[in-house]
Design an enzyme around this catalytic site. Structure first.
Site, PDB file in Angstrom:
ATOM      1  N   LYS A  93       0.114  -1.216  13.603  1.00  0.00           N
ATOM      2  CA  LYS A  93      -1.130  -1.560  14.354  1.00  0.00           C
ATOM      3  C   LYS A  93      -1.058  -0.857  15.745  1.00  0.00           C
ATOM      4  O   LYS A  93       0.026  -0.803  16.262  1.00  0.00           O
ATOM      5  CB  LYS A  93      -1.156  -2.956  14.281  1.00  0.00           C
ATOM      6  CG  LYS A  93      -1.045  -3.777  13.018  1.00  0.00           C
ATOM      7  CD  LYS A  93      -2.545  -3.614  12.351  1.00  0.00           C
ATOM      8  CE  LYS A  93      -2.201  -4.471  11.063  1.00  0.00           C
ATOM      9  NZ  LYS A  93      -3.295  -3.911  10.091  1.00  0.00           N
ATOM     10  N   HIS A 125       0.809  -1.227   0.059  1.00  0.00           N
ATOM     11  CA  HIS A 125       0.079  -0.010   0.021  1.00  0.00           C
ATOM     12  C   HIS A 125       1.007   1.293   0.193  1.00  0.00           C
ATOM     13  O   HIS A 125       0.552   2.244  -0.657  1.00  0.00           O
ATOM     14  CB  HIS A 125      -0.958   0.027   1.401  1.00  0.00           C
ATOM     15  CG  HIS A 125      -1.825  -1.152   1.247  1.00  0.00           C
ATOM     16  ND1 HIS A 125      -2.419  -1.587   0.128  1.00  0.00           N
ATOM     17  CD2 HIS A 125      -2.292  -1.569   2.209  1.00  0.00           C
ATOM     18  CE1 HIS A 125      -3.186  -2.741   0.512  1.00  0.00           C
ATOM     19  NE2 HIS A 125      -3.204  -2.744   1.803  1.00  0.00           N
TER      20      HIS A 125
HETATM   21  C1  BG6 Z   1      -5.056  -4.338   4.624  1.00  0.00           C
HETATM   22  C2  BG6 Z   1      -4.047  -4.836   5.056  1.00  0.00           C
HETATM   23  O1  BG6 Z   1      -4.718  -4.893   3.218  1.00  0.00           O
HETATM   24  O2  BG6 Z   1      -5.396  -3.029   4.442  1.00  0.00           O
HETATM   25  C3  BG6 Z   1      -4.699  -4.452   6.816  1.00  0.00           C
HETATM   26  O3  BG6 Z   1      -4.008  -6.342   5.141  1.00  0.00           O
HETATM   27  C4  BG6 Z   1      -4.995  -3.210   7.026  1.00  0.00           C
HETATM   28  O4  BG6 Z   1      -3.527  -5.083   7.749  1.00  0.00           O
HETATM   29  C5  BG6 Z   1      -5.869  -2.952   5.958  1.00  0.00           C
HETATM   30  O5  BG6 Z   1      -5.654  -3.052   8.115  1.00  0.00           O
HETATM   31  C6  BG6 Z   1      -6.170  -1.238   5.860  1.00  0.00           C
HETATM   32  O6  BG6 Z   1      -7.548  -1.100   4.920  1.00  0.00           O
HETATM   33  P1  BG6 Z   1      -8.189  -0.040   5.083  1.00  0.00           P
HETATM   34  O7  BG6 Z   1      -9.786  -0.416   4.788  1.00  0.00           O
HETATM   35  O8  BG6 Z   1      -8.498   0.608   6.390  1.00  0.00           O
HETATM   36  O9  BG6 Z   1      -7.850   0.953   4.160  1.00  0.00           O
END
Ligand code: BG6
Length: 482
Positions: A327, A241
């Site tokens: 986290k 991400h």
């Molecule tokens: C996921 C991760 O891809 O994205 C998670 O595996 C994380 O660990 C999540 O919490 C975050 O998602 P969002 O919906 O908050 O953008």
């Protein structure tokens, strides 16, 4: 533009797992309510354990109620649930029969030649065998396969997986998902930069002092210990991400907004980065992590990662980029900050401004998405004293509250990407060359794991992360912002 996809049979591997309950089933429900599902469709959830179709409907409802927008129309839900099927019993190159039969049944029910959309919401180690299974039983015809991240776990496993996947599927059948790329505020970066005259001229090393991509989360690992122990923050969040976000922030203007030119520019960003040095990385673990169910009592898995990277090209050379995620932190935010250089002469120091104050452009990708410009302004009154001020664009205010909550414009990142996959649009998915390079970039850290510092649950991570960014400071929390 086509909005209603062609008829489809959708198979969700990991159909009763965390991702399916939290995101995918609620996403199908929202798309259904928005009129964005195909005219005829079936979702087949599958995993090792078995359950009757009706129970799968209950599982979907529980997910929708807990994590989605809930159910307020029972008839609509009953209609939705009638599209859901479930098959247990596992799947792989040696035994793909139950899923194959379920697909055949669904196709007979739908008629014609529906699209086959496979969603692999399973741990990365199973991507290869499942893809081979799809090939073995001939389900690769008319198929698109969505791979969750991480795609591989290091350069070698990436290369092996890439080879397996390509031996079964053509590139245009492969959808490597990174749901951050479906977030409105991130897609809006292209509009911000290339549809306006105001931002792009300052989007470079002449004007930007540094960039921060900061994704603290309040949740711990919940019931995901098995996945998380193997994965950790670096693979779960950073190399996927955060790097993808960085590529959109940093890319050069593409020749067009089509998929390939955009992906070419993202790949060039990764190519311009040097492999990350372990000295520029801080790992952390929240104190209660080791007592979570399924976690080894001496686990060394990082639940926090912060790092400094640079892009060595004409636009960004010398601009440090700080990434942070973890986290069990103090706040849930998904924030990108571009901090402007200070003016050459500091005339206001001592007038409500300290020498670390600077103006920023801040994108918010979670909650009320949008962006803000924060700057210094004269406080009203007889003295020439300054104070912080800001101007904010919010999707909620500018668009959603005006269109009265039109469900089509409110679809979230997963919904958008699932819908794109159903339509066959890969623009917001990632390409193998880009991902391959991201694994090379983090290889030094995978080989020489940085020390893992403990941090208090609900904090902003280990102190070492503050030292990493010093003399600058993390923009979040805002009351400490510089
Ligand atoms: C996921 C991760 O891809 O994205 C998670 O595996 C994380 O660990 C999540 O919490 C975050 O998602 P969002 O919906 O908050 O953008």
């Amino acid at each position: 533009m086509q909005l209603v996809p062609d008829d489809a049979v959708i198979v969700v591997f990991g159909g009763n797992g965390d991702l399916a309950r939290r995101k995918l089933l609620p996403a199908f429900w929202d798309l259904h309510l928005a009129g964005l599902m195909p005219e005829r469709w079936v979702v087949i959830g599958t995993s090792r354990s078995d359950m009757p179709d009706e129970q799968y409907g209950d599982l979907a409802r529980a997910g929708i109620e807990e994590f989605g927008r809930g159910v307020d129309d029972e008839d609509a839900f009953a209609e939705f649930a009638s599209h859901l099927r479930y098959r247990g019993g596992g799947f792989g190159p040696d035994d793909p029969s139950r899923v194959r039969d379920a697909v055949a049944e669904a196709e007979a029910e739908i008629g014609g030649e529906p699209t086959r959309l496979f969603y692999l919401a399973v741990p990365p180690a199973t991507f290869g065998p499942i893809t081979e299974g799809i090939g073995t039983c001939g389900l690769d015809q008319r198929a698109r396969v969505v791979f969750e991240k991480p795609f591989g776990t290091d350069p070698d496993s990436f290369a092996a997986l890439d080879e397996t996947v390509r031996s079964v599927l053509a590139e245009e059948q492969i959808y490597r998902i990174d749901h951050f790329l479906g977030k409105e505020a991130l897609q809006n970066v292209l509009a911000l930069r290339f549809a306006n005259g105001m931002f792009e001229p300052v989007w470079n090393r002449q004007h930007i002092d540094h960039i921060q991509i900061d994704v603290p989360e309040t949740i711990g690992i919940g019931s995901r210990a098995a996945f998380y122990e193997e994965t950790g923050a670096m693979r779960d969040m950073v190399v996927s991400h955060l790097f993808q976000v960085l590529s959109v922030i940093a890319l050069e203007p593409p020749v067009s907004l089509d998929s390939d030119p955009l992906m070419d520019e993202k790949r060039k960003v990764f190519e311009s980065m040097a492999p990350v040095s372990p000295d520029d990385v801080v790992y952390g673990q929240y104190r209660s992590y080791r007592s979570s169910e399924g976690v080894a009592p001496d686990s060394d898995t990082e639940t926090f990662a912060a790092m400094k990277v640079e892009i060595d090209n004409w636009r960004w050379s010398g601009v440090p980029i700080y990434l942070r995620t973890g986290k069990a932190m103090a706040e849930k935010r998904q924030t990108v900050t571009l901090a402007f250089k200070r003016p050459p002469r500091q005339m206001f120091v001592g007038r409500g401004v300290d020498e670390r104050s600077r103006d920023h452009l801040t994108l918010e990708m979670a909650g009320d998405q949008g962006f803000a410009i924060s700057f210094l302004a004269k406080r009203p009154g007889p003295r020439l004293e300054l104070g912080p001020a800001s101007m904010r664009f919010s999707y909620e205010e500018s668009f959603f509250s005006r269109d009265g909550g039109d469900p089509v414009s409110r679809i979230d990142a997963y919904e958008r990407l699932l819908h794109d996959a159903l339509l066959g649009d890969r623009t917001l998915f990632t390409r193998a060359d880009g991902i391959g390079r991201t694994w090379e970039l983090v290889e030094p850290i995978l080989r020489h794991r940085p020390e893992v510092h403990l941090y208090h649950d609900g904090s902003w991570g280990p102190d070492a992360a503050d030292a990493l960014i010093a003399p600058r400071g993390w923009h979040l929390p805002e009351d400490h912002a510089h």
